[in-house]
Write a protein that holds these residues in place. Sequence first.
Motif, PDB file in Angstrom:
ATOM      1  N   ALA A   8      22.000 -24.486  33.696  1.00  0.00           N
ATOM      2  CA  ALA A   8      20.770 -24.320  32.919  1.00  0.00           C
ATOM      3  C   ALA A   8      20.670 -22.896  32.378  1.00  0.00           C
ATOM      4  O   ALA A   8      20.321 -22.677  31.210  1.00  0.00           O
ATOM      5  CB  ALA A   8      19.548 -24.647  33.777  1.00  0.00           C
ATOM      6  N   ALA A   9      20.968 -21.920  33.226  1.00  0.00           N
ATOM      7  CA  ALA A   9      20.913 -20.520  32.790  1.00  0.00           C
ATOM      8  C   ALA A   9      21.950 -20.247  31.708  1.00  0.00           C
ATOM      9  O   ALA A   9      21.662 -19.582  30.701  1.00  0.00           O
ATOM     10  CB  ALA A   9      21.125 -19.596  33.985  1.00  0.00           C
ATOM     11  N   GLN A  10      23.153 -20.759  31.898  1.00  0.00           N
ATOM     12  CA  GLN A  10      24.213 -20.533  30.919  1.00  0.00           C
ATOM     13  C   GLN A  10      23.904 -21.189  29.583  1.00  0.00           C
ATOM     14  O   GLN A  10      24.265 -20.666  28.526  1.00  0.00           O
ATOM     15  CB  GLN A  10      25.542 -21.065  31.471  1.00  0.00           C
ATOM     16  N   SER A  11      23.211 -22.337  29.598  1.00  0.00           N
ATOM     17  CA  SER A  11      22.886 -23.025  28.352  1.00  0.00           C
ATOM     18  C   SER A  11      21.952 -22.197  27.483  1.00  0.00           C
ATOM     19  O   SER A  11      21.904 -22.389  26.256  1.00  0.00           O
ATOM     20  CB  SER A  11      22.241 -24.389  28.654  1.00  0.00           C
ATOM     21  N   LEU A  12      21.204 -21.274  28.106  1.00  0.00           N
ATOM     22  CA  LEU A  12      20.309 -20.390  27.356  1.00  0.00           C
ATOM     23  C   LEU A  12      20.985 -19.084  26.982  1.00  0.00           C
ATOM     24  O   LEU A  12      20.339 -18.164  26.470  1.00  0.00           O
ATOM     25  CB  LEU A  12      19.049 -20.097  28.178  1.00  0.00           C
ATOM     26  N   GLY A  13      22.288 -18.987  27.240  1.00  0.00           N
ATOM     27  CA  GLY A  13      23.039 -17.787  26.890  1.00  0.00           C
ATOM     28  C   GLY A  13      22.910 -16.673  27.904  1.00  0.00           C
ATOM     29  O   GLY A  13      23.139 -15.498  27.565  1.00  0.00           O
ATOM     30  N   ALA A  14      22.571 -16.988  29.149  1.00  0.00           N
ATOM     31  CA  ALA A  14      22.404 -15.951  30.171  1.00  0.00           C
ATOM     32  C   ALA A  14      23.744 -15.314  30.513  1.00  0.00           C
ATOM     33  O   ALA A  14      24.762 -16.004  30.632  1.00  0.00           O
ATOM     34  CB  ALA A  14      21.771 -16.554  31.419  1.00  0.00           C
ATOM     35  N   ASN A  15      23.728 -13.983  30.679  1.00  0.00           N
ATOM     36  CA  ASN A  15      24.925 -13.295  31.156  1.00  0.00           C
ATOM     37  C   ASN A  15      24.941 -13.321  32.689  1.00  0.00           C
ATOM     38  O   ASN A  15      24.009 -13.822  33.317  1.00  0.00           O
ATOM     39  CB  ASN A  15      24.984 -11.861  30.622  1.00  0.00           C
ATOM     40  N   GLN A  16      25.988 -12.734  33.290  1.00  0.00           N
ATOM     41  CA  GLN A  16      26.118 -12.821  34.739  1.00  0.00           C
ATOM     42  C   GLN A  16      24.968 -12.130  35.457  1.00  0.00           C
ATOM     43  O   GLN A  16      24.471 -12.615  36.482  1.00  0.00           O
ATOM     44  CB  GLN A  16      27.449 -12.200  35.192  1.00  0.00           C
ATOM     45  N   ALA A  17      24.512 -11.009  34.919  1.00  0.00           N
ATOM     46  CA  ALA A  17      23.387 -10.295  35.542  1.00  0.00           C
ATOM     47  C   ALA A  17      22.121 -11.142  35.510  1.00  0.00           C
ATOM     48  O   ALA A  17      21.345 -11.163  36.482  1.00  0.00           O
ATOM     49  CB  ALA A  17      23.151  -8.964  34.832  1.00  0.00           C
ATOM     50  N   GLN A  18      21.896 -11.846  34.407  1.00  0.00           N
ATOM     51  CA  GLN A  18      20.709 -12.706  34.304  1.00  0.00           C
ATOM     52  C   GLN A  18      20.828 -13.922  35.222  1.00  0.00           C
ATOM     53  O   GLN A  18      19.833 -14.355  35.815  1.00  0.00           O
ATOM     54  CB  GLN A  18      20.507 -13.143  32.860  1.00  0.00           C
ATOM     55  N   ILE A  19      22.032 -14.472  35.343  1.00  0.00           N
ATOM     56  CA  ILE A  19      22.233 -15.595  36.263  1.00  0.00           C
ATOM     57  C   ILE A  19      21.939 -15.163  37.694  1.00  0.00           C
ATOM     58  O   ILE A  19      21.269 -15.869  38.454  1.00  0.00           O
ATOM     59  CB  ILE A  19      23.669 -16.143  36.144  1.00  0.00           C
ATOM     60  N   SER A  35      19.964 -12.807  38.503  1.00  0.00           N
ATOM     61  CA  SER A  35      18.518 -12.598  38.549  1.00  0.00           C
ATOM     62  C   SER A  35      17.792 -13.932  38.778  1.00  0.00           C
ATOM     63  O   SER A  35      16.795 -13.976  39.508  1.00  0.00           O
ATOM     64  CB  SER A  35      18.025 -11.953  37.248  1.00  0.00           C
ATOM     65  N   TRP A  36      18.284 -14.988  38.145  1.00  0.00           N
ATOM     66  CA  TRP A  36      17.695 -16.315  38.367  1.00  0.00           C
ATOM     67  C   TRP A  36      17.772 -16.673  39.852  1.00  0.00           C
ATOM     68  O   TRP A  36      16.809 -17.154  40.433  1.00  0.00           O
ATOM     69  CB  TRP A  36      18.434 -17.378  37.541  1.00  0.00           C
ATOM     70  N   GLU A  88      28.544  -9.551  46.369  1.00  0.00           N
ATOM     71  CA  GLU A  88      27.824  -9.227  45.142  1.00  0.00           C
ATOM     72  C   GLU A  88      26.321  -9.333  45.400  1.00  0.00           C
ATOM     73  O   GLU A  88      25.846 -10.350  45.893  1.00  0.00           O
ATOM     74  CB  GLU A  88      28.236 -10.177  44.014  1.00  0.00           C
ATOM     75  N   TRP A  89      25.587  -8.276  45.087  1.00  0.00           N
ATOM     76  CA  TRP A  89      24.144  -8.249  45.314  1.00  0.00           C
ATOM     77  C   TRP A  89      23.415  -8.640  44.034  1.00  0.00           C
ATOM     78  O   TRP A  89      23.750  -8.177  42.945  1.00  0.00           O
ATOM     79  CB  TRP A  89      23.689  -6.867  45.761  1.00  0.00           C
ATOM     80  N   ALA A  90      22.420  -9.503  44.183  1.00  0.00           N
ATOM     81  CA  ALA A  90      21.629  -9.919  43.025  1.00  0.00           C
ATOM     82  C   ALA A  90      20.506  -8.914  42.782  1.00  0.00           C
ATOM     83  O   ALA A  90      19.857  -8.453  43.719  1.00  0.00           O
ATOM     84  CB  ALA A  90      21.039 -11.308  43.263  1.00  0.00           C
ATOM     85  N   THR A  91      20.287  -8.559  41.528  1.00  0.00           N
ATOM     86  CA  THR A  91      19.198  -7.648  41.166  1.00  0.00           C
ATOM     87  C   THR A  91      18.352  -8.303  40.072  1.00  0.00           C
ATOM     88  O   THR A  91      18.870  -9.024  39.219  1.00  0.00           O
ATOM     89  CB  THR A  91      19.748  -6.301  40.640  1.00  0.00           C
ATOM     90  N   GLY A 126      13.483 -15.376  35.779  1.00  0.00           N
ATOM     91  CA  GLY A 126      14.319 -16.574  35.808  1.00  0.00           C
ATOM     92  C   GLY A 126      13.871 -17.635  36.786  1.00  0.00           C
ATOM     93  O   GLY A 126      14.544 -18.664  36.924  1.00  0.00           O
ATOM     94  N   GLY A 127      12.734 -17.421  37.457  1.00  0.00           N
ATOM     95  CA  GLY A 127      12.215 -18.444  38.368  1.00  0.00           C
ATOM     96  C   GLY A 127      11.539 -19.541  37.577  1.00  0.00           C
ATOM     97  O   GLY A 127      10.317 -19.525  37.407  1.00  0.00           O
TER      98      GLY A 127
END
Length: 391
Positions: free
Chosen positions: A33-44, A46-47, A199-202, A265-266
């Motif tokens: 779902a995140a990738q379909s909106l063009g999310a990059n790895q940092a945004q994924i 973040s989700w 890998e830590w999520a921010t 991203g929630g």
Amino acid sequence: MSFFRDLSLSAVVTGFVVVLVGFTSTGALVFQAAQSLGANQAQINSWMWALGLGMGLATILPSLYYKKPVVAAWSTPGAALIATSATGVAGLTMAQAIGAFVVCAVLIVLAGATRLFERLMNRIPVAIASAMLAGVLLRFGIEAFVGVKSAPVMVLTMFAAHLLGKRFWPRYGVVGVLAVGVACALMTDSLKWAAVSVEWATPVWVTPEFSLPAIIGLALPLFLVTMASQNMPGVAVMRASGYDTPVSPVITTTGVINLIFAPFGGYTLNLAAITAAISMGPEAHEDRDKRYTAAVMAGVFYCLIGLVGAIVGGLFAAFPKELIIALAGLALMGTIGNGLAAATRDEGDREAAIITFLVTASGLSLAGIGSAFWGLVAGVLAMVVLKWRKA
């Protein structure tokens, strides 16, 4: 603190199982779902941070407050809806999608605060709610044995551990099944350690952008599918398990937490059904009044997922899928049996309950709404027709 006095090893393990089943079964769909909106790895990442912390807080706070198990989850059909809306809504951007998430969260808050949703749920007969619960869980019980084809030793050994656990140590039955499953995975070298990465999520803030097409094409369907396919079965699970937790404050709480984490991203938080049933069964704690501790521990593990991101996600991904499916199905057997028993106890409600069970178990999906909702509709209609009395 009474929580630590009530806590048991079985509750901790059950909390872990709740998160393990919930995360591994639909985590890939959230990524999609995140990738379909063009999310990059940092945004994924973040989700996952937002959803992990959001689910954790929406689980811990009401469970501790009411001392009854309440488990939150992300909306699985919501994730599928986002993935399809990325192409269905013309020019949908990440910012517009985030705006839709905010609108959806506001609608959930209103549904809870006005008590409309709770008043509707309180009118649903126990037999119908129990039948819907059993129908929702049936697939997991069946799939627990389908894995015998691809991993016969592991699944059959876990089943043997389940039977022995029921006979000799029912309080720690899930603990034994999990331990046996991991041991089998180690012996067959089927644990995928390569999936584990540090890998830590921010959090990554995305400023919401409100557009009419996104609100109509994503926010409203997301709200409807979440309330019908997620919150409604979630309440049914609580009622069928014998918990009279106030619905409106809980729905309002999930909506407020959802609103806080939406810009990161929630996308949607709601009451869990399948994973919640695990925390409400006898395997969580022999004392039903202390099973809330299993839900609290699930919330703690969800928060850990949010904080450490890919580390825990990779750990979950390392388990063979047969282990996860078998673990979920065996853990839910008691709940399925209790649901069927409650659904068929009253002969006058039995026909409508069976219809509810069959429609729900069929997996029927119409207009983007899952079979749980349609099973409820079919059961209520059947009950109205069968109990209609002529003047």
